[in-house]
Design a protein around this motif. Structure first.
Motif, short mmCIF file in Angstrom:
data_model
loop_
_atom_site.label_atom_id
_atom_site.label_comp_id
_atom_site.label_asym_id
_atom_site.label_seq_id
_atom_site.Cartn_x
_atom_site.Cartn_y
_atom_site.Cartn_z
N UNK A 84 44.56 5.03 70.62
CA UNK A 84 44.70 5.12 69.17
C UNK A 84 43.33 5.32 68.52
N UNK A 85 43.20 6.41 67.77
CA UNK A 85 41.95 6.77 67.10
C UNK A 85 42.19 6.89 65.61
N UNK A 86 41.24 6.43 64.83
CA UNK A 86 41.32 6.54 63.36
C UNK A 86 40.29 7.54 62.86
N UNK A 94 43.47 8.67 58.76
CA UNK A 94 44.54 9.29 59.56
C UNK A 94 44.48 8.67 60.95
N UNK A 95 45.58 8.03 61.38
CA UNK A 95 45.64 7.42 62.71
C UNK A 95 46.35 8.36 63.67
N UNK A 96 45.71 8.60 64.80
CA UNK A 96 46.23 9.54 65.79
C UNK A 96 46.51 8.79 67.09
N UNK A 209 49.54 12.77 68.20
CA UNK A 209 50.33 12.96 66.99
C UNK A 209 49.87 11.95 65.94
N UNK A 210 50.03 12.33 64.68
CA UNK A 210 49.68 11.43 63.58
C UNK A 210 50.78 10.39 63.45
N UNK A 211 50.40 9.11 63.52
CA UNK A 211 51.37 8.03 63.39
C UNK A 211 51.21 7.29 62.06
#
Length: 243
Positions: A84-86, A94-96, A209-211
């Motif tokens: 999880x990357x911000x 945007x969290x991916x 994907x954007x979560x």
């Protein structure tokens, strides 16, 4: 001739003979020793120079290439399993979520985030109603930063059933002389189109994907741009690994 004169003459001759033998035996020997002593320092200097050259090569910084990237990212991914990357921007976060089934692309993205690469970049392309693209900038130090990390591309990691839906995150690619659709490692895009961008399926590796924060991506997709789809005001990026 008297006996005393005869003995004296014989003694003088013996001295000449002995002196002559000493000269012949000693001088060459002295020359050999001298030459040997002169040669030794030259050999030592040469060895030191070779060692310096070897040490210099050993100190060259590590850079990624197409030859070492798979081995490096495979090992790096094992030691850095985060998914999880911000992405932080002035418009919000945007969290991916990164896909585990694209291990090389996931590890590459985590590596670049931890190397603070994206902190020098922008969302530099906004194709309205289609995608927003980040991971580059017009700063002069960007080329140097990429050189320090390495010049390389990534092989495709297709995931069955995964398509370019809205919110999909993929790496860009070179469209010329790239028959195997290898990914460029530095630039990623987020699909904005509500109907998806399915014409890109098979062309790019979707690795996340954007979560959370899709509304932020939508805000960015509506900023004013110039004729080359570059935002008129820079949209700076900060990236961090969440977990």
């Amino acid at each position: 001739m008297s006996s005393k004169r005869f003995v004296l003459l014989v003694s003088i001759c013996c001295c000449f003979i002995l002196c002559d033998c000493e000269d012949k035996n000693s001088d060459p020997k002295k020359k050999k020793i001298s030459q040997s002593e002169t040669a030794k320092p030259l050999k030592k200097t040469s060895a030191k120079e070779k060692k310096k050259q070897k040490d210099s090569l050993a100190k060259e910084p590590f850079r990624l290439t197409n030859k070492n990237v798979i081995e490096f990212l495979t090992e790096y991914g094992k030691k850095n399993p985060e998914t999880l990357v911000r992405i932080k921007t002035s418009y919000g976060n945007i969290d991916i979520l990164l896909h585990k089934k694209t291990p090389i692309h996931r590890a590459n993205f985590i590596y670049l985030v931890k190397e603070n690469y994206f902190d020098e970049t922008f969302f530099y392309r906004v194709a309205k109603g289609f995608v927003i693209q980040g991971g580059n900038s017009d700063r002069t130090q960007m080329a140097q930063r990429r050189y320090e990390i390495g010049e390389y591309t990534l092989p495709q990691e297709p995931m069955k059933g995964v398509k370019h839906n809205r919110g999909a995150v993929a790496l860009s690619k070179q469209w010329v002389d790239n028959p195997s659709n290898r990914s460029t490692p530095y630039e990623f895009f987020i699909v904005i189109a509500k109907q998806g961008a399915y014409h890109l399926d098979g062309e790019h590796t979707i690795f996340g994907k954007v979560v959370k924060g899709m509304h932020v991506a939508d805000k960015i997709s509506n900023v004013p741009v110039d004729g080359s789809e570059w935002p008129k005001e820079n949209i700076f990026i900060k990236a961090e690994v969440i977990r």
